[in-house]
Design a protein around this motif. Structure first.
Motif, PDB file in Angstrom:
ATOM      1  N   GLU A 132      -7.296   3.001   9.508  1.00  0.00           N
ATOM      2  CA  GLU A 132      -7.031   4.000   8.580  1.00  0.00           C
ATOM      3  C   GLU A 132      -5.656   4.838   9.798  1.00  0.00           C
ATOM      4  OE1 GLU A 132      -8.685   5.796   5.665  1.00  0.00           O
ATOM      5  OE2 GLU A 132     -10.715   4.776   6.225  1.00  0.00           O
ATOM      6  N   LYS A 133      -4.463   4.895   8.761  1.00  0.00           N
ATOM      7  CA  LYS A 133      -3.473   5.663   9.940  1.00  0.00           C
ATOM      8  C   LYS A 133      -2.710   6.547   9.180  1.00  0.00           C
ATOM      9  CE  LYS A 133      -2.302   3.880  14.133  1.00  0.00           C
ATOM     10  NZ  LYS A 133      -0.953   2.908  14.916  1.00  0.00           N
ATOM     11  N   GLU A 134      -2.473   7.684   9.434  1.00  0.00           N
ATOM     12  CA  GLU A 134      -1.186   8.606   8.627  1.00  0.00           C
ATOM     13  C   GLU A 134      -0.634   8.377   9.510  1.00  0.00           C
ATOM     14  OE1 GLU A 134      -1.441  12.461   5.673  1.00  0.00           O
ATOM     15  OE2 GLU A 134      -3.407  11.123   6.150  1.00  0.00           O
ATOM     16  N   GLN A 180       3.723   5.018   4.927  1.00  0.00           N
ATOM     17  CA  GLN A 180       3.125   6.604   5.360  1.00  0.00           C
ATOM     18  C   GLN A 180       1.899   6.357   5.434  1.00  0.00           C
ATOM     19  OE1 GLN A 180       4.850   9.214   1.887  1.00  0.00           O
ATOM     20  NE2 GLN A 180       6.537   9.721   3.158  1.00  0.00           N
ATOM     21  N   TYR A 181       0.988   5.386   5.135  1.00  0.00           N
ATOM     22  CA  TYR A 181      -0.092   5.344   5.734  1.00  0.00           C
ATOM     23  C   TYR A 181      -0.126   3.825   5.135  1.00  0.00           C
ATOM     24  CZ  TYR A 181      -5.665   6.134   4.212  1.00  0.00           C
ATOM     25  OH  TYR A 181      -6.299   5.662   4.525  1.00  0.00           O
TER      26      TYR A 181
END
Length: 116
Positions: free
Chosen positions: A113-115, A88-89
């Protein structure tokens, strides 16, 4: 959330804009951190993200020379999510040690950073 991570995985790779970087290569350090839901107890490897699997993805991507470090972190992030849909992240940080800039610099750094 449950975090699974690799820190300071060392690679010799051939990423870079300059022709000598694609021949001589550079030393890199890679940090990868992913989060998955942690609402249930995990008692089987198939219920989580295997950090050996994270390393294998990193090894595969780092072996493919790219001109920009940004391309590398995006490829890592996308491949991790595709292989482990529960993520999820993620945070992927790539450091190029002693970048060839004609100055004394410990490292350059690109972090994504990725959500999801």
């Amino acid at each position: 959330m449950l975090t699974i991570a690799l820190e300071q995985a060392a690679f010799r790779a051939y990423h870079g804009l300059y022709p000598e970087e694609t021949v001589i290569g550079n030393d890199f350090l890679l940090d990868i951190s992913v989060r998955i839901p942690g609402s249930v107890t995990i008692d089987d490897l198939t219920d989580t993200v295997n950090y050996q699997g994270i390393y294998e993805i990193a090894k595969e991507i780092m072996a493919q020379p790219k001109p920009l470090l940004e391309e590398v972190v995006y490829a890592l992030s996308d491949t991790l999510k595709a292989r482990y849909p529960a993520i999820q992240y993620s945070t992927v940080t790539l450091r190029k040690l002693n970048p060839p800039m004609g100055a004394s610099i410990r490292n350059s750094l690109v972090s994504l950073e990725k959500e999801y």
